[in-house]
Enzyme design. Sequence first.
Site, PDB file in Angstrom:
ATOM      1  N   GLY A  22      36.196  35.428  40.964  1.00 12.29           N
ATOM      2  CA  GLY A  22      36.860  36.731  40.723  1.00 12.29           C
ATOM      3  C   GLY A  22      37.427  36.328  39.327  1.00 12.29           C
ATOM      4  N   ASN A  23      37.218  37.503  38.697  1.00 14.21           N
ATOM      5  CA  ASN A  23      37.753  37.600  37.074  1.00 14.21           C
ATOM      6  C   ASN A  23      38.891  37.160  37.215  1.00 14.21           C
ATOM      7  OD1 ASN A  23      34.941  38.566  36.922  1.00 14.21           O
ATOM      8  ND2 ASN A  23      35.549  40.868  36.922  1.00 14.21           N
ATOM      9  N   ASP A  42      49.107  39.437  42.481  1.00 10.13           N
ATOM     10  CA  ASP A  42      48.461  39.870  43.685  1.00 10.13           C
ATOM     11  C   ASP A  42      49.061  40.527  44.698  1.00 10.13           C
ATOM     12  OD1 ASP A  42      45.466  40.125  43.969  1.00 10.13           O
ATOM     13  OD2 ASP A  42      45.664  39.974  45.997  1.00 10.13           O
ATOM     14  N   ASP A  68      52.510  44.868  43.803  1.00  7.23           N
ATOM     15  CA  ASP A  68      51.670  46.652  44.517  1.00  7.23           C
ATOM     16  C   ASP A  68      51.384  46.959  43.077  1.00  7.23           C
ATOM     17  OD1 ASP A  68      50.491  48.501  45.186  1.00  7.23           O
ATOM     18  OD2 ASP A  68      51.408  48.724  47.268  1.00  7.23           O
ATOM     19  N   ASN A  95      44.426  42.694  35.603  1.00  4.06           N
ATOM     20  CA  ASN A  95      42.573  42.776  36.120  1.00  4.06           C
ATOM     21  C   ASN A  95      42.343  43.789  37.146  1.00  4.06           C
ATOM     22  OD1 ASN A  95      39.872  40.934  35.486  1.00  4.06           O
ATOM     23  ND2 ASN A  95      40.617  41.057  37.484  1.00  4.06           N
ATOM     24  N   TYR A 162      35.810  55.719  39.688  1.00  6.68           N
ATOM     25  CA  TYR A 162      35.641  53.805  38.246  1.00  6.68           C
ATOM     26  C   TYR A 162      35.654  54.834  37.580  1.00  6.68           C
ATOM     27  CZ  TYR A 162      34.670  49.611  37.600  1.00  6.68           C
ATOM     28  OH  TYR A 162      34.579  47.759  37.476  1.00  6.68           O
ATOM     29  N   PRO A 198      32.667  38.143  44.007  1.00  8.03           N
ATOM     30  CA  PRO A 198      32.967  38.529  45.180  1.00  8.03           C
ATOM     31  C   PRO A 198      33.078  39.930  45.001  1.00  8.03           C
ATOM     32  CG  PRO A 198      34.186  36.521  44.934  1.00  8.03           C
ATOM     33  CD  PRO A 198      33.638  36.498  43.759  1.00  8.03           C
ATOM     34  N   ARG A 206      28.597  43.967  52.045  1.00 10.04           N
ATOM     35  CA  ARG A 206      29.374  44.427  53.294  1.00 10.04           C
ATOM     36  C   ARG A 206      29.166  45.795  53.494  1.00 10.04           C
ATOM     37  NH1 ARG A 206      32.888  40.142  51.486  1.00 10.04           N
ATOM     38  NH2 ARG A 206      34.264  42.158  50.502  1.00 10.04           N
TER      39      ARG A 206
END
Length: 267
Positions: A22-23, A42, A68, A95, A162, A198, A206
């Site tokens: 991932g980025n 994260d 968070d 990110n 988004y 991902p 998914r």
Amino acid sequence: MRLNNKIALVIGAGQSQGEGTGNGRAVALRFAQEGAAVLAVDRDGGLAAATAEIANTHGRGCLPFEADVTDERSVEKMIEFAVAQWGRIDILHYNVGISVSGRDASPEDITESAFDTIMAVNLRGAVMCVKHVLPVMRRQQDGVILTVASVSAWQRYPWVAYKASKAALIAFTQQIAIEYAADGIRANTILPGLMNTPMAVDTRARTFNRSRDDIVAERDARVPLRKKMGTAWDVANAALFLASDEAAFITGVELPVDGGALVNLPR
């Protein structure tokens, strides 16, 4: 060693479930490889720890931190930890972003809860991270703030939250660039195009119950450059340049990393 002796916070350094890198993880690894001490942040502490473990096989040192971005006190603790650990913060790389996983939808179908969730993660989280790092960078009279928006801010895009959040993130980053230029703080944003990560590919597979290969083929066909999506390393290399002293006179820019997507827009 373009980031030698720099202290970097990479927010969103874990990654979604799926193939490849991932980025956020790629940026954390690239920064560590180039000599920075990295705080890999994260909301999932296990994913942050996994990134730190990989980074520590390559670089100066990477520590995991669970935070968070939708909780301002959690963000504040992250900044406090970094300053206590290293005494300064040279680079903040934001990110974090969600769309499909946040139940984004068309303007006619979007719900209040989905809109609020996506805005809280994509935009408000960035504002809070910058809010708490600015006093540190102003004391230093030096610092780099990087945000990751998207070409979706300017391209045709079907879902409302988004797109709106990423366009707002560009404007916010430019505001920081000019308001804090006199303090020696640079702020730039990266606009990824279609990426084989991902989050971008596996999450869609998914969500829409489709094969990964079908999603990849569909997205590859839309890329002008070689009909091939970019990877997280393309974003990481762009971030490395903007974070380094090679970009010392660059602030307030939007850097597309998109295989020609934006120059392919009709004018």
